[in-house]
Each structure stands twice: as structure tokens, then as C-alpha cells.
Design a protein around this motif. Sequence first.
Motif, short mmCIF file in Angstrom:
data_model
loop_
_atom_site.label_atom_id
_atom_site.label_comp_id
_atom_site.label_asym_id
_atom_site.label_seq_id
_atom_site.Cartn_x
_atom_site.Cartn_y
_atom_site.Cartn_z
N ARG A 1 0.84 -1.20 0.00
CA ARG A 1 0.00 0.00 0.00
C ARG A 1 0.87 1.25 0.00
N TYR B 1 5.80 16.35 6.77
CA TYR B 1 4.35 16.15 6.93
C TYR B 1 3.94 16.72 8.27
N THR C 1 7.99 11.28 3.65
CA THR C 1 8.39 12.01 4.86
C THR C 1 9.78 11.56 5.28
N ARG C 2 10.74 11.91 4.46
CA ARG C 2 12.16 11.61 4.65
C ARG C 2 12.89 12.13 3.41
N ALA D 1 2.33 10.39 2.03
CA ALA D 1 2.88 11.05 3.23
C ALA D 1 3.88 10.15 3.93
N GLU D 2 3.57 8.85 4.04
CA GLU D 2 4.50 7.91 4.67
C GLU D 2 5.76 7.75 3.81
N TYR D 3 5.58 7.65 2.50
CA TYR D 3 6.72 7.39 1.63
C TYR D 3 7.70 8.57 1.58
N ASP E 1 1.15 5.21 0.65
CA ASP E 1 0.64 6.46 1.22
C ASP E 1 1.75 7.47 0.98
N ARG F 1 -4.14 16.55 2.67
CA ARG F 1 -4.91 15.31 2.72
C ARG F 1 -6.39 15.63 2.93
N LEU G 1 1.47 17.69 3.37
CA LEU G 1 2.73 17.11 2.94
C LEU G 1 3.41 18.12 2.02
N GLU H 1 -8.52 9.33 3.17
CA GLU H 1 -7.57 8.24 2.99
C GLU H 1 -7.04 8.13 1.55
N GLN I 1 14.18 5.76 -1.23
CA GLN I 1 14.34 6.47 0.02
C GLN I 1 15.79 6.42 0.46
#
Length: 179
Positions: free
Chosen positions: A34, A70, A42-43, A38-40, A36, A97, A75, A100, A176
Motif C-alpha cells: 500500500r 508532513y 516524509t524523509r 505522506a509515509e513514503y 501512502d 490530505r 505534505l 484516505e 528512500q
Amino acid sequence: MRQRFLAFSLFSTLVLLAGCANVKIEEYADTSPRLDIAEYFTRETRAWGMVQDYSGKVQRRFTVDITGTYEGDTLTLDEAFVFADGETDQRVWEFERVDEHHWIGTANDVEGQVDARQYGHAFHMRYPLDIEVGERTLSFTMDDWMYLQPDGRLINRTTMRKFGLTLGEITLVFEQVDR
């Protein structure tokens, strides 16, 4: 005159059919891993890419370093581009955002708001972008798709369209960066 009409009719039909062939982002809802954004992002992230013209010939190669933050529901992606010829560029995206699956994005060089969606391993957005071509500036419609791979890399394919015709493509591979 009849030949012109037939040629125009054929051209119009092809453009309409091309517009009907779009994949819907929701078709990826049950896929994994999955994604997202923002998760991917945020680095620190690095990407390697190329721009190809309508014939497939590579016109430009580049790298882009992305710093993502984020905060709240926003983001921010600060993108620093370095092209193989030494030219540099910067784009800053801000995505808000909505829920979801839905984001609203803006960027310093994109006119207006961009509607973006994420389902399963895929992310999609379409937006207008002015690009310098020679000594002119042309407005393209960018159709941007990202696909998260099982190894954590993210593949991005963007078609550049004008008058419904694909005139170029951009391909990027994101990775990443460990801090």
C-alpha cells in the motif's frame, strides 16, 4: 474537401478513443504494498529520471533530491532537480490530505489546484504544466502515475499531452535515502 473531412473525422475518433482508454485509480484498491505518499516521502528521497520525446528518444536525464515534511494534514515536497547538462530547477509541492485516498496539491509552477488520488500501490494526478520548448513555452497536460514496488522503490511514469496527443514521457525511479 471530402478527404479533409474524412481525415478530420478519423483524427477526432482516435483522440476520443484514446481518452476513453484511461485506467481508473480505484482498480488498484486491493493491491500491495500500500502506498501512502505522506509515509513514503516524509524523509529524504532521491530519484533518477529521463524525458523522452514522442518517438521515444531520450531528450534529457536528471536526478532529483526530495525533502519531504508532513505536518498536520499537509505534505510538503521540496524537489531539487539537476539535469545532465548542469541545469538546475526546483519545484515545491504542497499536498493537503482530504481523506484516505484523496489529496489536493499545489506547486510553485503549476496553475491552480491538482486533484490527486491514491489506492493500493498506486498514486495518480493530472495537471497542466508550462514547459519551455526551444524559444517558446507550451502548456502540457501531465498525466502522472506512481507505483510502489515490493522492494520500496517507487516508479513514476508521466505522459505529456497536448491536444490529446502524447508528445513526451517522463520516467523516474525513487528510492528512500537512509539518514
